[in-house]
Write a protein that holds these residues in place. Structure first.
Motif, PDB file in Angstrom:
ATOM      1  N   GLU A   1       0.437  13.316  -0.835  1.00  0.00           N
ATOM      2  CA  GLU A   1       1.710  12.658  -1.541  1.00  0.00           C
ATOM      3  C   GLU A   1       3.049  12.254  -0.132  1.00  0.00           C
ATOM      4  O   GLU A   1       3.769  11.531  -0.295  1.00  0.00           O
TER       5      GLU A   1
ATOM      6  N   GLU B   1       2.833   9.857   2.319  1.00  0.00           N
ATOM      7  CA  GLU B   1       2.361   8.464   2.747  1.00  0.00           C
ATOM      8  C   GLU B   1       2.799   7.394   0.772  1.00  0.00           C
ATOM      9  O   GLU B   1       2.857   7.103   0.981  1.00  0.00           O
ATOM     10  N   PHE B   2       3.545   8.542  -0.148  1.00  0.00           N
ATOM     11  CA  PHE B   2       4.434   7.963  -1.162  1.00  0.00           C
ATOM     12  C   PHE B   2       4.863   6.574  -0.670  1.00  0.00           C
ATOM     13  O   PHE B   2       5.919   7.158   0.705  1.00  0.00           O
TER      14      PHE B   2
ATOM     15  N   LEU C   1      -2.713   0.632  -4.592  1.00  0.00           N
ATOM     16  CA  LEU C   1      -4.131   1.420  -3.776  1.00  0.00           C
ATOM     17  C   LEU C   1      -5.093   0.365  -2.290  1.00  0.00           C
ATOM     18  O   LEU C   1      -5.547   0.515  -1.285  1.00  0.00           O
TER      19      LEU C   1
ATOM     20  N   LEU D   1       0.384   3.043  -8.428  1.00  0.00           N
ATOM     21  CA  LEU D   1       0.581   3.200  -6.939  1.00  0.00           C
ATOM     22  C   LEU D   1      -0.136   2.820  -6.916  1.00  0.00           C
ATOM     23  O   LEU D   1      -1.763   1.907  -6.900  1.00  0.00           O
TER      24      LEU D   1
ATOM     25  N   PHE E   1      -3.435  11.005  -3.673  1.00  0.00           N
ATOM     26  CA  PHE E   1      -3.410   9.304  -2.592  1.00  0.00           C
ATOM     27  C   PHE E   1      -2.247  11.313  -1.583  1.00  0.00           C
ATOM     28  O   PHE E   1      -1.760  11.408  -2.661  1.00  0.00           O
TER      29      PHE E   1
ATOM     30  N   TRP F   1      -2.564  12.286  -8.298  1.00  0.00           N
ATOM     31  CA  TRP F   1      -2.703  10.331  -8.240  1.00  0.00           C
ATOM     32  C   TRP F   1      -3.720  10.411  -6.503  1.00  0.00           C
ATOM     33  O   TRP F   1      -3.726   8.938  -6.228  1.00  0.00           O
TER      34      TRP F   1
ATOM     35  N   PHE G   1       0.646  -1.121   0.024  1.00  0.00           N
ATOM     36  CA  PHE G   1      -0.259  -0.294   0.010  1.00  0.00           C
ATOM     37  C   PHE G   1       0.761   1.340   0.119  1.00  0.00           C
ATOM     38  O   PHE G   1       1.832   1.853   0.714  1.00  0.00           O
ATOM     39  N   GLY G   2       0.660   2.350  -0.920  1.00  0.00           N
ATOM     40  CA  GLY G   2       1.445   3.484  -0.916  1.00  0.00           C
ATOM     41  C   GLY G   2       2.133   3.924  -1.926  1.00  0.00           C
ATOM     42  O   GLY G   2       3.400   4.861  -1.813  1.00  0.00           O
TER      43      GLY G   2
END
Length: 181
Positions: free
Chosen positions: A161, A163-164, A124, A122, A159, A157, A55-56
């Protein structure tokens, strides 16, 4: 099998026919003749790759260039990803345009990514298993990439950033303005 055009020239969304019953599901993940019949695509794929991500994890945006450029058909075997492509062909009317789509183990969609495109995804879901079917062998000296946060591309994204999870290599990729295609 359904093959749908995306907003990017030559990039196609492939929706396989899924047979489902009380035992589960069955589908053909690749059938060269059917793909050619429905899309006009008759590539000879020579290499399959698979990645497992948590995840991430954001992988990309990557590409192969020159004589080692790769056409790909990508899909998710397990999990869910946001798949993103960018047209990097200067002669294309969709040059520098992006397209994103959810690929997961429920919709079973596949994306046909032509030569000259950058690609990334990415994860998820808790974990994803991602498959790449390539029409050219990977050649380290021909790899390239563009930063996931390139302001010129302005990819959403969707999401946080912070947490990437990125590889050191992907963190150091150049912006589009800093490379020659």
């Amino acid at each position: 099998m359904q093959v749908e055009k995306t907003p990017l020239n030559d990039c196609l969304l492939i929706k396989p026919t899924v047979f489902e019953d009380h035992r589960g599901v069955f589908l053909e993940t690749y059938h060269r003749k059917r793909l050619a019949e429905f899309s006009g695509i008759d590539a000879e794929f020579v290499q399959d790759n698979q990645s497992v991500s948590h995840f991430g994890v954001l992988r990309g945006l990557h590409f192969q260039h020159g004589e080692h450029a790769q056409t790909k058909i990508v899909r998710v075997i397990h999990g869910k990803v946001l798949d993103v492509v960018v047209d990097l062909r200067p002669e294309s009317s969709t040059y520098k345009k992006t397209f994103s789509v959810i690929l997961d183990d429920e919709n079973l969609y596949q994306l046909y990514v032509p030569k000259g495109f950058g690609h990334g995804f990415l994860t998820l879901s808790e974990k994803s298993v991602f498959s790449y079917k390539c029409d050219n062998y990977y050649t380290p000296g021909s790899e390239g990439g563009i930063r996931y946060d390139d302001p010129e591309l302005a990819i959403n994204w969707n999401f946080p950033e912070e947490e990437f999870i990125l590889s050191e290599k992907d963190k150091k990729l150049p912006f589009l303005k800093d490379i020659s295609l």
